[in-house]
Design an enzyme around this catalytic site. Structure first.
Site, PDB file in Angstrom:
ATOM      1  N   PHE A 246       0.864  -1.181   0.000  1.00  0.00           N
ATOM      2  CA  PHE A 246       0.000   0.000   0.000  1.00  0.00           C
ATOM      3  C   PHE A 246       0.897   1.226   0.000  1.00  0.00           C
ATOM      4  CE2 PHE A 246      -2.383   3.479   1.853  1.00  0.00           C
ATOM      5  CZ  PHE A 246      -3.539   3.439   1.089  1.00  0.00           C
TER       6      PHE A 246
ATOM      7  N   ASP B 181       9.188   2.590   1.627  1.00  0.00           N
ATOM      8  CA  ASP B 181       8.010   3.323   2.085  1.00  0.00           C
ATOM      9  C   ASP B 181       7.897   3.076   3.594  1.00  0.00           C
ATOM     10  OD1 ASP B 181       5.509   4.185   2.876  1.00  0.00           O
ATOM     11  OD2 ASP B 181       4.464   3.425   1.096  1.00  0.00           O
TER      12      ASP B 181
ATOM     13  N   LYS C 185       2.541   9.904   8.375  1.00  0.00           N
ATOM     14  CA  LYS C 185       1.810   9.455   9.574  1.00  0.00           C
ATOM     15  C   LYS C 185       2.412   9.974  10.890  1.00  0.00           C
ATOM     16  CE  LYS C 185      -0.986   5.791   7.667  1.00  0.00           C
ATOM     17  NZ  LYS C 185      -0.641   5.061   6.465  1.00  0.00           N
TER      18      LYS C 185
HETATM   19  C1  LIG Z   1      -0.853   5.340   5.041  1.00  0.00           C
HETATM   20  C2  LIG Z   1       0.184   4.907   4.088  1.00  0.00           C
HETATM   21  C3  LIG Z   1       0.416   5.612   2.890  1.00  0.00           C
HETATM   22  C4  LIG Z   1      -0.451   6.769   2.450  1.00  0.00           C
HETATM   23  O1  LIG Z   1      -0.389   7.850   3.322  1.00  0.00           O
HETATM   24  P1  LIG Z   1      -1.492   9.022   3.208  1.00  0.00           P
HETATM   25  O2  LIG Z   1      -1.040  10.008   4.224  1.00  0.00           O
HETATM   26  O3  LIG Z   1      -2.814   8.386   3.504  1.00  0.00           O
HETATM   27  O4  LIG Z   1      -1.426   9.531   1.831  1.00  0.00           O
HETATM   28  C5  LIG Z   1       1.457   5.196   2.095  1.00  0.00           C
HETATM   29  N1  LIG Z   1       2.226   4.161   2.424  1.00  0.00           N
HETATM   30  C6  LIG Z   1       2.036   3.458   3.559  1.00  0.00           C
HETATM   31  C7  LIG Z   1       2.943   2.335   3.898  1.00  0.00           C
HETATM   32  C8  LIG Z   1       1.015   3.805   4.425  1.00  0.00           C
HETATM   33  O5  LIG Z   1       0.808   3.106   5.540  1.00  0.00           O
END
Ligand SMILES: *Cc1c(COP(=O)(O)O)cnc(C)c1O
Length: 403
Positions: free
Chosen positions: A129, A214, A243
């Site tokens: 994701f 990521d 986050k």
């Molecule tokens: C939450 C998340 C995203 C996206 O972040 P947003 O602030 O919702 O755009 C991307 N990568 C990972 C691993 C995430 O947990």
């Protein structure tokens, strides 16, 4: 209740009006222990005095000035983040998806700057994701997010997680980067084995590819290290973070080595809000706490405690919990297929503990990093009551079926 909101979320019927530490209070006055952290965002919990003070002080000085001017707190936050990581430079964003957009553009631009613009393709991993923009849904590769939104953004090739042979087959002359979450969050708390990550690094070095991590969910102390890459000794070239870095204020960053960032010259990328003075003040305040001596050791210790308590929970409720996964304070319970993870989360709410569903029928446990050991134990007691509730409901349903 009719709503004027776009209905892209199936929301639980509870609204919170205040928060304090690891606790949230709903509009009806009921208190919940938060093992979700607003999806790994509330790293310092709610109403943290240092964050509140910073927000108020900066709020009375200056919220926004734009990236046409110097932003001293942004210089400072970038310096602190690069000092604490492999990176040499930072680009600030308002979200994780934007941080990943920057990472993707940066990898493409790097090869273009090297005279190889064909190397725009990026290999990603099943279960990933990376956000909800058009490029990041293509990177994530999940059909349910891509379907119906027109042609998928080109340039992403996906292989199974932890499958080195499939990865090698997918790498072609146009591949410029590999992109991975060291622990898949939304995908269900799947950790990439250290040997697999090492192999990714070696492949990148051999073939002149960039390694993108990521760490939007795993970063800023979640695993007990500042960033999860620091647990394995494998260092990426580009890394996204968001986050937890804003502690609830929208903030993200793309961090990179000078070499990987070399194509991102004046005018090639931008953002109106990203890195504004209010966000930068808060990002620095989060780091004040997370980088204070002993803080991350405390997270590690609490992570071990939580893991141990969850293992005991699984032993007590083997028909409800199939597996315990994760690292530090990013943990997951894989729920036995008989009960959906969303139903487990709903049963948890009835016991006043909040959890977050993820893929693979997992519920995530992402408590604020500032949670106390007593609160962790209390949360596990509530999860225990949640499991008992599910067992009772199953028994009642079976009895009804037999009658
Ligand atoms: C939450 C998340 C995203 C996206 O972040 P947003 O602030 O919702 O755009 C991307 N990568 C990972 C691993 C995430 O947990």
């Amino acid at each position: 209740m009719t709503s004027s909101l776009l209905q892209t979320y199936a929301r639980a019927n509870v609204a919170f009006e205040r928060g304090d530490g690891a606790w949230l209070t709903a509009t009806n006055g009921e208190r919940y222990l938060d093992f979700g952290g607003g999806i790994a965002v509330a790293s310092l919990g709610y109403s943290h005095p240092h964050l509140v003070k910073t927000l108020k002080e900066q709020g009375e000085k200056l919220w926004h000035s734009s990236n046409l001017f110097q932003i001293p707190d942004g210089e400072r936050l970038a310096a602190r983040l690069t000092e604490a990581t492999f990176a040499d430079v930072a680009f600030f964003t308002n979200s994780g998806a934007e941080a990943n957009e920057c990472a993707i553009k940066m990898a493409r631009k790097y090869h273009s700057a090297n005279g190889q613009p064909n190397r725009y393709r990026i290999v990603t991993f099943e279960g990933a994701f990376h956000g909800r923009t058009l490029a990041t849904i293509a990177a994530g590769g999940q059909q349910k997010y891509i379907e119906g939104f027109g042609p998928k953004v080109d340039g992403f090739d996906q292989v199974p997680f932890n499958d080195l042979d499939a990865l090698k087959k997918a790498i072609g002359p146009d591949t410029g980067a590999l992109m991975i979450e060291p622990i898949q969050g939304e995908g269900g708390l799947r950790s990439a084995p250290p040997a697999f990550l090492k192999a990714l690094r070696e492949l990148c070095d051999e073939r002149g590819m960039l390694l993108i991590y990521d760490e939007v969910q795993t970063g800023v102390g979640r695993t007990g290290a500042l960033y999860a890459y620091q647990l394995t000794g494998v260092t990426p070239d580009i890394m996204s973070t968001a986050k937890g870095i804003g502690g609830g204020f929208p903030l993200g960053a793309c961090l990179a080595t000078k070499e990987a960032a070399k194509g991102m010259t004046v005018g090639t990328h931008g953002t109106t809000y990203g890195g504004n003075p209010l966000a930068m003040a808060i990002g620095n305040a989060v780091l004040d706490v997370v980088l204070a001596p002993g803080f991350l050791d405390g997270v590690k210790k609490k992570g071990l405690l939580l893991r141990q308590r969850l293992a005991e929970l699984k032993d007590r409720h083997p028909t409800v919990i199939e597996d315990v996964r994760g690292e530090g304070l990013i943990m997951g319970l894989k729920i036995k297929a008989e009960t959906l993870n969303a139903a487990f989360a709903a049963a948890g709410r009835a016991e006043h503990v909040l959890t977050i569903p993820a893929g693979d029928n997992v519920v995530r446990l992402l408590p604020p990093l500032i949670i106390s050991e007593d609160e962790l134990a209390e949360g596990v007691r509530r999860l225990d009551a949640t499991c008992s509730r599910i067992e009772r409901e199953r028994a009642a349903a079976a009895e009804k079926g037999a009658a």
